[in-house]
Write an enzyme that holds these catalytic residues in place. Sequence first.
Site, short mmCIF file in Angstrom:
data_model
loop_
_atom_site.label_atom_id
_atom_site.label_comp_id
_atom_site.label_asym_id
_atom_site.label_seq_id
_atom_site.Cartn_x
_atom_site.Cartn_y
_atom_site.Cartn_z
N ARG A 1 1.40 -6.83 11.71
CA ARG A 1 1.65 -5.42 12.04
C ARG A 1 0.73 -4.95 13.16
NH1 ARG A 1 1.64 -2.90 5.98
NH2 ARG A 1 2.28 -0.99 7.07
N LEU B 1 1.10 -10.44 -0.07
CA LEU B 1 1.83 -9.74 0.97
C LEU B 1 1.46 -8.27 0.87
CD1 LEU B 1 5.47 -11.20 0.65
CD2 LEU B 1 3.66 -11.95 2.20
N ASP B 2 1.53 -7.56 2.00
CA ASP B 2 1.35 -6.12 1.97
C ASP B 2 2.38 -5.50 1.02
OD1 ASP B 2 -0.59 -6.40 3.90
OD2 ASP B 2 0.68 -5.72 5.55
N GLN B 3 2.04 -4.36 0.44
CA GLN B 3 2.96 -3.69 -0.48
C GLN B 3 4.31 -3.43 0.16
OE1 GLN B 3 1.47 0.03 -1.99
NE2 GLN B 3 3.16 0.32 -3.41
N THR C 1 5.78 -5.11 2.54
CA THR C 1 6.45 -6.33 2.99
C THR C 1 7.21 -6.99 1.84
OG1 THR C 1 4.68 -6.70 4.59
CG2 THR C 1 6.07 -8.58 4.10
#
Length: 227
Positions: free
Chosen positions: A173, A67-69, A71
Amino acid sequence: MTPTVAEGTAGTARHPAPMALYEDADLLVLNKPSGLLCVPGRGPDKQDCLSARAQLYWPGALIVHRLDQATSGLVLMARHADAQRRLSLAFEQRQVHKRYLAVVQGLVAEPPGTWADIHLPIAADWERRPLRIIDALQGKPSHTRWRALAHNTAAGTTRVELEPVTGRTHQLRVHLAALGHPILGDALYADAATQAQAPRLLLHAGELALTHPATGQAMRWELAADF
């Protein structure tokens, strides 16, 4: 299940133990908080991450997806190399079901509950890495399903549910921003006013379903968002 906090090694700061929603001999399902990397980044200040913390409590644990940091939500890890290989293949073959929750700028026109599709090709923005852009010529095919759950008329925002069919970097996003509905708190793809509407990115991986790599059993986990 949350293991006891580790003492750490000399010169290493203690970190909270990852919260495990599920664990067995083959896999882990962890709750990643917003702001924590999934894997180490470049530089000594970016070594603290979910995978490093997990390996303190489950030695040999291996990352399967990220996951993105910014998120939050469900992250799957394998307990050994064979499980990692099988789970990675399941992701590649789109056999893992994922759903996300987000709050976006604007009142989405579609009636709540109606699923829509976004097909916009995504490419790296090499001059502004790590940003991604919509690029009809160089972009890779990217597919997101989404629907509105509820409108907040007073705030001018919409709570949405998302299903990434493909798994491009920053896909959710980028797709939402391209539609004119950037996610609140998004420091990369939203304007300053939208960023300021939330203290963090309001994007959460809330549902994960797959076939167990060893038993063949259908598995499913849910984790409510804190926004």
